[in-house]
Design a protein around this motif. Sequence first.
Motif, PDB file in Angstrom:
ATOM      1  N   LEU A  67      11.099   6.702   4.503  1.00  9.47           N
ATOM      2  CA  LEU A  67      11.207   6.692   3.049  1.00  9.47           C
ATOM      3  C   LEU A  67      12.540   6.136   2.565  1.00  9.47           C
ATOM      4  N   SER A  68      13.629   6.506   3.207  1.00 11.02           N
ATOM      5  CA  SER A  68      14.931   6.024   2.755  1.00 11.02           C
ATOM      6  C   SER A  68      15.066   4.528   2.982  1.00 11.02           C
ATOM      7  N   ALA A  69      14.553   4.057   4.112  1.00 12.96           N
ATOM      8  CA  ALA A  69      14.593   2.608   4.369  1.00 12.96           C
ATOM      9  C   ALA A  69      13.702   1.875   3.385  1.00 12.96           C
ATOM     10  N   GLY A  70      12.553   2.489   3.060  1.00 11.02           N
ATOM     11  CA  GLY A  70      11.658   1.864   2.095  1.00 11.02           C
ATOM     12  C   GLY A  70      12.262   1.779   0.712  1.00 11.02           C
ATOM     13  N   GLU A  71      12.960   2.821   0.295  1.00  5.89           N
ATOM     14  CA  GLU A  71      13.600   2.806  -1.014  1.00  5.89           C
ATOM     15  C   GLU A  71      14.640   1.690  -1.094  1.00  5.89           C
ATOM     16  N   SER A  72      15.391   1.504  -0.018  1.00  6.97           N
ATOM     17  CA  SER A  72      16.388   0.428   0.003  1.00  6.97           C
ATOM     18  C   SER A  72      15.719  -0.942  -0.040  1.00  6.97           C
ATOM     19  N   ALA A  73      14.605  -1.077   0.689  1.00  8.46           N
ATOM     20  CA  ALA A  73      13.921  -2.369   0.751  1.00  8.46           C
ATOM     21  C   ALA A  73      13.302  -2.745  -0.591  1.00  8.46           C
TER      22      ALA A  73
END
Length: 269
Positions: A62-68
């Motif tokens: 989720l955190s990587a997705g939010e950044s992407a």
Amino acid sequence: MVVHPVPAARDVLRFWRDYAPGAPEELTDGALLFTAPPEPFIPERAHGAPVLALFGDYAGDLSAGESAIRPLRDFGPPVADLIQPMPDSAAQTMADSIWPHGVQNYWKSNFLAEVSDEAIDTILAKFATVPSPLTTVVIDHNGDGAMNRVSPDATAFGQRDWSYNLLITSLWTDPADSDVNIRWTRALWAAMEPFTREGVYVNYLGAEGQDRVRSAYGPTTTGWSTSRTRTTRPMSSASTRTSHRPGTSGRLRPQRDEGPWKPPLRSGP
């Protein structure tokens, strides 16, 4: 999904065009042109207005997705920002209202070599004259990732060289309006021909003839199917409109177009 007013669509599409190739492979993204339905997820002031939406589905942390996805959310300001953590089943059905069941359908599609400024301007100019508020134009970003690393002759799906796909889904309710909607769809498809490539995604085909089926699978798969089915029983053409029908000569029937069709009940395009 991040929704923008159509007057901003040219800038939004150019931004997305430059963003998509460098996005992580875990992100599935694309763009939609449609008329905003009177749904709770769209602000009331935008109901009935043409809009452009960028969609992004990140399958991963989720955190990587939010950044992407952050660049998609920051560009704007948008009319609505619907991006949030959700199950994949919810993501698959959240746009159901854009493609309602039980209406008239006429689709055209081809892969795009690129989303050039000229292609963007052509789509927007044609969409300004769309005759039905149920019609949606989709640009899928399907390349620049894992699918491109598979050899075109390794699977039945061989169209792996193009990063984008154009899908025109014309929908309307009254059969009496068929001619005007079909003409508009064909006109947009013809106007986009300089920017498209021969290949087409088989799931987006209607009853368009065997030449188009062949362009969906490519020469390697088509040739394999023809040679193999000569020694087994032929494929049935009754179960699907887009099956490949091999003949004893290996030749395919010329392209034909049978007009509007109604898809089976389903939850999306």
